[in-house]
Design an enzyme around this catalytic site. Structure first.
Site, mmCIF file in Angstrom:
data_model
loop_
_atom_site.group_PDB
_atom_site.id
_atom_site.type_symbol
_atom_site.label_atom_id
_atom_site.label_comp_id
_atom_site.label_asym_id
_atom_site.label_seq_id
_atom_site.Cartn_x
_atom_site.Cartn_y
_atom_site.Cartn_z
ATOM 1 N N ARG A 156 0.858 -1.264 -0.026
ATOM 2 C CA ARG A 156 0.062 0.105 0.117
ATOM 3 C C ARG A 156 0.820 1.219 -0.085
ATOM 4 O O ARG A 156 2.079 1.220 0.797
ATOM 5 C CB ARG A 156 -0.975 -0.027 1.315
ATOM 6 C CG ARG A 156 -2.012 -0.950 1.376
ATOM 7 C CD ARG A 156 -3.245 -0.544 0.264
ATOM 8 N NE ARG A 156 -4.350 -1.274 -0.020
ATOM 9 C CZ ARG A 156 -4.567 -2.582 -0.671
ATOM 10 N NH1 ARG A 156 -3.496 -2.749 -1.839
ATOM 11 N NH2 ARG A 156 -5.439 -3.088 -0.656
ATOM 12 N N GLU A 173 -3.680 7.979 -3.980
ATOM 13 C CA GLU A 173 -4.129 7.221 -5.300
ATOM 14 C C GLU A 173 -5.278 8.140 -5.808
ATOM 15 O O GLU A 173 -6.244 8.324 -4.809
ATOM 16 C CB GLU A 173 -4.194 5.729 -5.313
ATOM 17 C CG GLU A 173 -3.006 5.046 -5.104
ATOM 18 C CD GLU A 173 -3.167 3.561 -5.115
ATOM 19 O OE1 GLU A 173 -4.385 3.156 -5.282
ATOM 20 O OE2 GLU A 173 -2.259 2.749 -4.724
ATOM 21 N N HIS A 205 -1.731 0.779 -9.819
ATOM 22 C CA HIS A 205 -2.270 -0.322 -8.834
ATOM 23 C C HIS A 205 -2.768 -1.320 -9.702
ATOM 24 O O HIS A 205 -4.022 -1.892 -9.556
ATOM 25 C CB HIS A 205 -3.342 0.367 -8.055
ATOM 26 C CG HIS A 205 -3.472 -0.413 -6.843
ATOM 27 N ND1 HIS A 205 -3.950 0.238 -5.328
ATOM 28 C CD2 HIS A 205 -3.514 -1.590 -6.470
ATOM 29 C CE1 HIS A 205 -4.140 -0.615 -4.706
ATOM 30 N NE2 HIS A 205 -4.003 -1.871 -5.323
HETATM 31 P P1 NAP Z 1 -0.854 -11.536 4.508
HETATM 32 O O1 NAP Z 1 -0.576 -13.057 3.814
HETATM 33 O O2 NAP Z 1 -1.478 -11.178 5.600
HETATM 34 O O3 NAP Z 1 0.899 -11.118 4.750
HETATM 35 C C1 NAP Z 1 1.122 -9.937 5.306
HETATM 36 C C2 NAP Z 1 2.429 -10.163 5.873
HETATM 37 O O4 NAP Z 1 2.871 -8.947 6.634
HETATM 38 C C3 NAP Z 1 2.392 -11.235 7.328
HETATM 39 O O5 NAP Z 1 2.808 -12.346 7.209
HETATM 40 C C4 NAP Z 1 2.526 -10.417 8.432
HETATM 41 O O6 NAP Z 1 3.245 -11.155 9.128
HETATM 42 C C5 NAP Z 1 3.326 -9.205 7.768
HETATM 43 N N1 NAP Z 1 3.520 -7.800 8.629
HETATM 44 C C6 NAP Z 1 2.549 -7.374 9.343
HETATM 45 N N2 NAP Z 1 2.941 -6.275 9.688
HETATM 46 C C7 NAP Z 1 4.344 -6.354 9.525
HETATM 47 C C8 NAP Z 1 5.051 -5.222 10.074
HETATM 48 N N3 NAP Z 1 4.747 -4.432 10.939
HETATM 49 N N4 NAP Z 1 6.362 -5.350 9.725
HETATM 50 C C9 NAP Z 1 6.682 -6.646 8.710
HETATM 51 N N5 NAP Z 1 5.669 -7.425 8.630
HETATM 52 C C10 NAP Z 1 4.464 -7.235 9.051
HETATM 53 O O7 NAP Z 1 -1.121 -10.530 3.154
HETATM 54 P P2 NAP Z 1 -0.762 -10.726 1.547
HETATM 55 O O8 NAP Z 1 -2.054 -11.358 0.834
HETATM 56 O O9 NAP Z 1 0.458 -11.369 1.195
HETATM 57 O O10 NAP Z 1 -1.087 -9.202 1.032
HETATM 58 C C11 NAP Z 1 -0.202 -8.423 1.833
HETATM 59 C C12 NAP Z 1 -0.786 -7.029 1.262
HETATM 60 O O11 NAP Z 1 -0.476 -6.692 -0.060
HETATM 61 C C13 NAP Z 1 -2.237 -6.706 1.569
HETATM 62 O O12 NAP Z 1 -2.528 -6.158 2.820
HETATM 63 C C14 NAP Z 1 -2.483 -5.536 0.565
HETATM 64 O O13 NAP Z 1 -2.531 -4.544 1.080
HETATM 65 C C15 NAP Z 1 -1.416 -5.433 -0.570
HETATM 66 N N6 NAP Z 1 -2.091 -6.225 -1.807
HETATM 67 C C16 NAP Z 1 -1.773 -5.166 -2.826
HETATM 68 C C17 NAP Z 1 -2.279 -5.600 -4.168
HETATM 69 C C18 NAP Z 1 -2.026 -4.921 -5.410
HETATM 70 O O14 NAP Z 1 -2.864 -4.673 -6.258
HETATM 71 N N7 NAP Z 1 -0.783 -3.813 -5.251
HETATM 72 C C19 NAP Z 1 -2.953 -6.882 -4.329
HETATM 73 C C20 NAP Z 1 -2.987 -7.682 -3.377
HETATM 74 C C21 NAP Z 1 -2.587 -7.353 -1.916
HETATM 75 P P3 NAP Z 1 3.308 -10.973 10.937
HETATM 76 O O15 NAP Z 1 2.019 -10.598 11.264
HETATM 77 O O16 NAP Z 1 4.255 -12.022 11.263
HETATM 78 O O17 NAP Z 1 4.080 -9.474 11.086
#
Ligand code: NAP
Length: 325
Positions: A244, A273, A291
């Site tokens: 994000r 955005e 995005h």
């Molecule tokens: P996910 O499986 O929940 O992974 C997010 C990871 O971030 C978790 O493993 C979490 O582990 C870690 N995290 C949380 N807080 C943190 C911190 N302060 N420092 C370091 N690590 C931290 O989510 P995902 O499906 O991979 O998606 C991740 C993000 O990508 C989404 O939240 C979304 O905003 C973004 N996204 C963007 C697009 C796009 O179109 N560009 C598409 C899909 C998703 P811990 O809890 O152990 O820290």
């Protein structure tokens, strides 16, 4: 009960048809906005009045005011997107409203875009492509369009969740050393095949050639990459953000790129955005995409099916598969 279901935008994959297939959706009053842009907040307040279920997308800010405008019958907010920072989950919890998202189906598509940005930032493909199209290519020359090698370099994944892991897996093709930071240690079964080492953010930033952001946007991660942390990165490094926009201080990044604090950045997401910092728009070292992380046909269709399923299961009083609160 004849539920009122509000879908805030046009979605691929026939959401109305999918809703109508379910007994709860068959008799429902379904309102779908079919605008190319997200509704203004004031319009959203009107739109959701009396809703039992809302299916919003990422640009919709679903805060306490929207929930109160919907009223006491609101049961579920089924977000179209994996990130749900656009929803005030705490306010939803206080009102007994279920919040869901659409993870997993978009993991591979988003990891591909992270790699598209990494490769383009490393090799300067966007400005080279522009030169060619504009007739400014003068022919092959040994000193033209010189990029950086990725093979054997070090990748730092910030947020080793679903997408972070998929990005790290792809890095094996470049024989990269993989570092990651997250708040918790990830399961050995996931880490072992990619030989990833957990580090602190600061250590990772100092060692990495490529830093790829995959954490959610929270109060803790807002401006996680600020001026101070950009200064820790190597001058030859690349910073990529498909998480994000506000995870990076965009103004500080624009300055860092101008000064050569880091080599290049690849961004799919932005702080405000669809606005982009004007200095980034001017800088060839910033590879910019609007995005499109989850933007593949199948992924976007599957996201609709999952959001609808979450919505219907919550409306039926069950526990939807992707409840986040
Ligand atoms: P996910 O499986 O929940 O992974 C997010 C990871 O971030 C978790 O493993 C979490 O582990 C870690 N995290 C949380 N807080 C943190 C911190 N302060 N420092 C370091 N690590 C931290 O989510 P995902 O499906 O991979 O998606 C991740 C993000 O990508 C989404 O939240 C979304 O905003 C973004 N996204 C963007 C697009 C796009 O179109 N560009 C598409 C899909 C998703 P811990 O809890 O152990 O820290």
């Amino acid at each position: 009960m004849k539920p009122r279901i509000v879908v805030t935008t046009h979605l691929p994959g026939d959401p109305i048809g999918l809703l109508r297939e379910h007994p709860l959706g068959r008799d429902a009053e379904i309102i779908q906005l079919d605008e190319p842009r997200a509704p203004r907040h004031t319009d959203l307040l009107e739109l959701v009045r009396g809703a039992h279920a809302i299916l919003p997308h990422i640009p919709d800010r679903i805060d306490a005011e929207v929930m109160d405008a919907a009223g006491k019958d609101l049961r579920v907010i089924a977000n179209y997107g994996a990130g749900y920072n656009n929803i005030d989950v705490e306010a939803a919890r206080e009102r007994g409203v279920v919040v869901t998202n659409t993870p997993d189906v978009l993991t591979e598509a988003t990891a591909d875009i992270a790699w598209l940005l990494i490769l383009n930032a490393a090799r300067g493909a966007f400005p080279a492509n522009r030169d060619l199209r504009e007739g400014n290519w003068t022919g092959w020359h040994p000193t033209q369009y010189i990029g950086r090698d990725l093979a054997g370099s070090t990748l730092l994944v910030v947020g080793m969740g679903r997408i972070g892991l998929a990005v790290a897996r792809r890095a094996l093709g470049w024989r990269m050393r993989i570092l990651y930071c997250a708040r918790s240690r990830k399961p050995e079964a996931e880490l072992e095949p990619i030989n990833a080492t957990q580090v602190t953010l600061e250590q990772g930033l100092r060692e990495a050639d490529v830093v790829s952001l995959h954490c959610p946007l929270t109060e803790e991660t807002r401006h996680l990459i600020d001026e101070n942390r950009l200064d820790m990165m190597k001058p030859e490094s690349i910073l990529v953000n498909t998480a994000r926009g506000p995870v990076i201080d965009e103004a500080a990044l624009a300055v860092a790129l101008q000064r050569g604090t880091i080599h290049a950045a690849g961004l799919d997401v932005f702080e405000n955005e669809p606005q982009v910092h004007p200095d980034l728009l001017e800088n060839d070292r910033a590879v910019l995409l609007p995005h499109i992380g989850s933007g593949s046909e199948r992924t976007r269709r599957d996201m609709t099916a999952i959001a609808v399923d979450n919505l219907l299961q919550a409306l039926a009083g069950g526990v939807p598969p992707n409840r986040v609160d």
